[in-house]
Design a protein around this motif. Structure first.
Motif, PDB file in Angstrom:
ATOM      1  N   PRO A 191      49.473 -48.243 -60.730  1.00  8.78           N
ATOM      2  CA  PRO A 191      49.314 -46.783 -60.803  1.00  8.78           C
ATOM      3  C   PRO A 191      48.592 -46.166 -59.606  1.00  8.78           C
ATOM      4  N   ASN A 192      48.142 -46.993 -58.650  1.00 12.49           N
ATOM      5  CA  ASN A 192      47.338 -46.436 -57.542  1.00 12.49           C
ATOM      6  C   ASN A 192      48.125 -46.401 -56.229  1.00 12.49           C
ATOM      7  N   THR A 193      49.443 -46.333 -56.342  1.00 14.55           N
ATOM      8  CA  THR A 193      50.255 -46.336 -55.140  1.00 14.55           C
ATOM      9  C   THR A 193      50.622 -44.909 -54.720  1.00 14.55           C
ATOM     10  N   PHE A 194      51.304 -44.794 -53.565  1.00 13.38           N
ATOM     11  CA  PHE A 194      51.857 -43.485 -53.180  1.00 13.38           C
ATOM     12  C   PHE A 194      52.989 -43.153 -54.157  1.00 13.38           C
ATOM     13  N   ILE A 195      53.169 -41.885 -54.424  1.00 17.59           N
ATOM     14  CA  ILE A 195      54.142 -41.428 -55.425  1.00 17.59           C
ATOM     15  C   ILE A 195      55.554 -42.000 -55.199  1.00 17.59           C
ATOM     16  N   ALA A 196      55.882 -42.317 -53.934  1.00 16.11           N
ATOM     17  CA  ALA A 196      57.248 -42.758 -53.619  1.00 16.11           C
ATOM     18  C   ALA A 196      57.655 -44.036 -54.350  1.00 16.11           C
ATOM     19  N   THR A 197      56.690 -44.923 -54.611  1.00 20.19           N
ATOM     20  CA  THR A 197      57.026 -46.163 -55.333  1.00 20.19           C
ATOM     21  C   THR A 197      57.627 -45.801 -56.692  1.00 20.19           C
ATOM     22  N   VAL A 198      56.917 -44.920 -57.371  1.00 19.21           N
ATOM     23  CA  VAL A 198      57.321 -44.556 -58.719  1.00 19.21           C
ATOM     24  C   VAL A 198      58.523 -43.610 -58.665  1.00 19.21           C
ATOM     25  N   GLY A 199      58.545 -42.769 -57.637  1.00 17.79           N
ATOM     26  CA  GLY A 199      59.698 -41.885 -57.443  1.00 17.79           C
ATOM     27  C   GLY A 199      60.985 -42.690 -57.300  1.00 17.79           C
ATOM     28  N   ALA A 200      60.916 -43.813 -56.592  1.00 17.35           N
ATOM     29  CA  ALA A 200      62.110 -44.649 -56.403  1.00 17.35           C
ATOM     30  C   ALA A 200      62.553 -45.258 -57.732  1.00 17.35           C
ATOM     31  N   ILE A 201      61.568 -45.649 -58.548  1.00 17.40           N
ATOM     32  CA  ILE A 201      61.906 -46.230 -59.866  1.00 17.40           C
ATOM     33  C   ILE A 201      62.582 -45.167 -60.738  1.00 17.40           C
ATOM     34  N   VAL A 202      61.992 -43.971 -60.747  1.00 14.05           N
ATOM     35  CA  VAL A 202      62.545 -42.889 -61.562  1.00 14.05           C
ATOM     36  C   VAL A 202      63.950 -42.508 -61.059  1.00 14.05           C
ATOM     37  N   ALA A 203      64.103 -42.457 -59.732  1.00 13.10           N
ATOM     38  CA  ALA A 203      65.424 -42.110 -59.167  1.00 13.10           C
ATOM     39  C   ALA A 203      66.485 -43.135 -59.579  1.00 13.10           C
ATOM     40  N   SER A 204      66.076 -44.380 -59.760  1.00  6.09           N
ATOM     41  CA  SER A 204      67.054 -45.410 -60.159  1.00  6.09           C
ATOM     42  C   SER A 204      67.493 -45.206 -61.609  1.00  6.09           C
ATOM     43  N   GLY A 205      66.762 -44.389 -62.347  1.00  5.46           N
ATOM     44  CA  GLY A 205      67.080 -44.152 -63.764  1.00  5.46           C
ATOM     45  C   GLY A 205      66.164 -44.941 -64.676  1.00  5.46           C
ATOM     46  N   ALA A 206      65.393 -45.887 -64.093  1.00  6.53           N
ATOM     47  CA  ALA A 206      64.531 -46.734 -64.930  1.00  6.53           C
ATOM     48  C   ALA A 206      63.214 -46.034 -65.237  1.00  6.53           C
ATOM     49  N   LYS A 207      62.496 -46.628 -66.200  1.00 11.35           N
ATOM     50  CA  LYS A 207      61.189 -46.084 -66.580  1.00 11.35           C
ATOM     51  C   LYS A 207      60.097 -46.884 -65.873  1.00 11.35           C
ATOM     52  N   PRO A 208      59.169 -46.197 -65.186  1.00 10.50           N
ATOM     53  CA  PRO A 208      58.061 -46.937 -64.573  1.00 10.50           C
ATOM     54  C   PRO A 208      57.042 -47.358 -65.635  1.00 10.50           C
ATOM     55  N   VAL A 209      56.588 -48.583 -65.562  1.00 12.93           N
ATOM     56  CA  VAL A 209      55.562 -49.096 -66.476  1.00 12.93           C
ATOM     57  C   VAL A 209      54.394 -49.551 -65.620  1.00 12.93           C
ATOM     58  N   PHE A 210      53.224 -48.938 -65.861  1.00  5.74           N
ATOM     59  CA  PHE A 210      52.068 -49.238 -65.008  1.00  5.74           C
ATOM     60  C   PHE A 210      51.244 -50.398 -65.553  1.00  5.74           C
ATOM     61  N   VAL A 211      50.637 -51.121 -64.615  1.00  8.56           N
ATOM     62  CA  VAL A 211      49.723 -52.213 -64.952  1.00  8.56           C
ATOM     63  C   VAL A 211      48.425 -51.974 -64.169  1.00  8.56           C
ATOM     64  N   GLU A 212      47.317 -52.246 -64.800  1.00  4.06           N
ATOM     65  CA  GLU A 212      45.988 -52.058 -64.195  1.00  4.06           C
ATOM     66  C   GLU A 212      45.878 -52.800 -62.849  1.00  4.06           C
ATOM     67  N   ILE A 213      44.967 -52.338 -62.003  1.00  2.00           N
ATOM     68  CA  ILE A 213      44.744 -53.004 -60.717  1.00  2.00           C
ATOM     69  C   ILE A 213      43.487 -53.871 -60.799  1.00  2.00           C
TER      70      ILE A 213
END
Ligand SMILES: Cc1ncc(COP(=O)(O)O)c(C=O)c1O
Length: 371
Positions: A83-105
């Motif tokens: 969850p502590n990355t730049f938005i683009a990591t998660v944006g790419a997951i969402v754009a693929s249609g998948a759901k992002p699932v976060f894990v603690e750091i």
């Protein structure tokens, strides 16, 4: 004295050779997208990573998105990341249609806590996307162990980590594919947006070559539905010129980072410097430490001319975009990440800093703590 965060204006001190190469292309051949320089640059970038293939695309975000698409990730699937990355990591997951699932750091290196990945895996998990945050490689031994056990492929987000390594194995070679960014603020840039997917799989490489260019097998035949994510020839020309400086850039950033570490190492009651492990090559896209009174220090440094920043003040599970997308996270879900967002600061570390600028940065952090 001013210590700028970005090095972009310094890199234009001597742009003549690059401009000449660009002019030659524009005026004589005008092969402006996917020209021969793109392939040449891909080969050089793959060699820099010690990998078999690199496929040039329009951005680091697209490199991650197209990697997921090459794996067949889509709606109904889940992809695990930090969850502590730049938005683009998660944006790419969402754009693929998948759901992002976060894990603690983890509490030390700011990377995904690999020991906590397994409990986030469900039958829908289709990929793991560890981020080599700030240029420091994630715990890939553990990530790969989980990947193998559950048969879930890994796409490395190496956008901040060109030339980072674990035990001399360069990032980009751990997962099925890895996305790299050539955005102007990255260690290596192409005077605009650009990115690459690195892979050792010929099958993935071929799929990516189709995906980045509308699925076109040749001028007239279309194999699959794809996207427009080509790397422009002009950007590849810049990349070809600058890639020879990659080692210099990395080594200078490491030198500056270790110098700041040393200059602040005795301020233990105010500053936590992550352990610098001998087998890890951290390439310091960002120089991040945890500090007491972060916001006050940040304002103090900026006032003194040291352009410090925070990467990133709001974790992604608490951003409105996550809520608006229907992701069910709340404050307190990832306490380590949330705490770090309040304590981290990024100091300028780039390759064009002078020793005086590095010393000035150290001096001002020390002055703030009256040391
Ligand atoms: C961790 C991370 N992932 C992905 C990206 C996306 O790269 P780009 O800006 O080239 O799309 C970036 C950089 O911006 C990044 O820092």
């Amino acid at each position: 004295m001013k210590v700028p965060y970005s090095y972009l204006l310094d890199q234009f001190a001597n742009p003549d050779k690059i401009l000449c190469d660009i002019r030659e292309e524009i005026t004589k051949k005008a092969n402006l997208t996917l020209g021969p320089q793109v392939e040449e640059f891909e080969k050089k970038f793959a060699a820099l990573c010690g990998a078999k293939y690199a496929v040039g695309v329009a951005s680091g975000t697209d490199a991650l998105f197209l990697s997921l698409k090459a794996l067949g990730v889509g709606p109904g699937d889940e992809v695990i990341t930090a969850p502590n990355t730049f938005i683009a990591t998660v944006g790419a997951i969402v754009a693929s249609g998948a759901k992002p699932v976060f894990v603690e750091i983890d509490n030390e290196q700011f990377n995904i806590d690999a020991d906590q990945i397994e409990k986030a895996i469900t039958p829908k998990t289709k990929a793991l996307m560890p981020v080599h945050y700030a240029g420091s490689p994630a715990n890939m031994a553990k990530v790969l162990e989980i990947s193998k056990k559950h048969n879930i492929p890994v796409v490395e987000d190496a956008c901040q980590a060109i030339s980072a390594a674990i035990d001399e194995k360069i990032v980009g070679n751990f997962g099925s594919m890895a996305g790299f960014s050539l955005h102007p603020l990255k260690n290596l840039n192409v005077w605009g947006d650009g990115g690459l997917v690195v892979t050792n799989s010929q099958e993935h490489k071929e799929k990516l070559i189709l995906l980045r260019n509308h699925g076109l097998k040749n001028r007239d035949e279309v194999e699959i539905f794809g996207y427009n994510s080509r790397l422009d020839t002009i950007h590849a020309i810049v990349g070809l010129n600058l890639i020879s400086q990659a080692e210099f850039i990395t080594n200078t950033r490491i030198k500056n980072a270790l110098c700041i570490d040393k200059g602040l190492s005795d301020l233990k009651e105010f500053i936590t410097i992550p352990e610098r492990k001998k087998n890890i090559r951290h390439v310091y896209h960002l120089y991040i430490i945890r500090v007491k009174d972060r916001d006050k220090l940040l304002n103090y440094l900026i006032e003194k001319g040291v352009e410090a920043k925070v990467h990133y003040p709001i974790p992604l599970h608490l951003q409105n975009c996550s809520k608006n997308h229907g992701l069910k996270y709340k404050e307190g879900d990832f306490p380590i990440c949330e705490q770090q967002c309040k304590e981290i600061i990024s100091l300028p570390v780039h390759q064009h800093l002078t020793q005086e600028q590095v010393d000035f940065t150290i001096e001002n952090v020390r002055k703030f703590y009256k040391k």
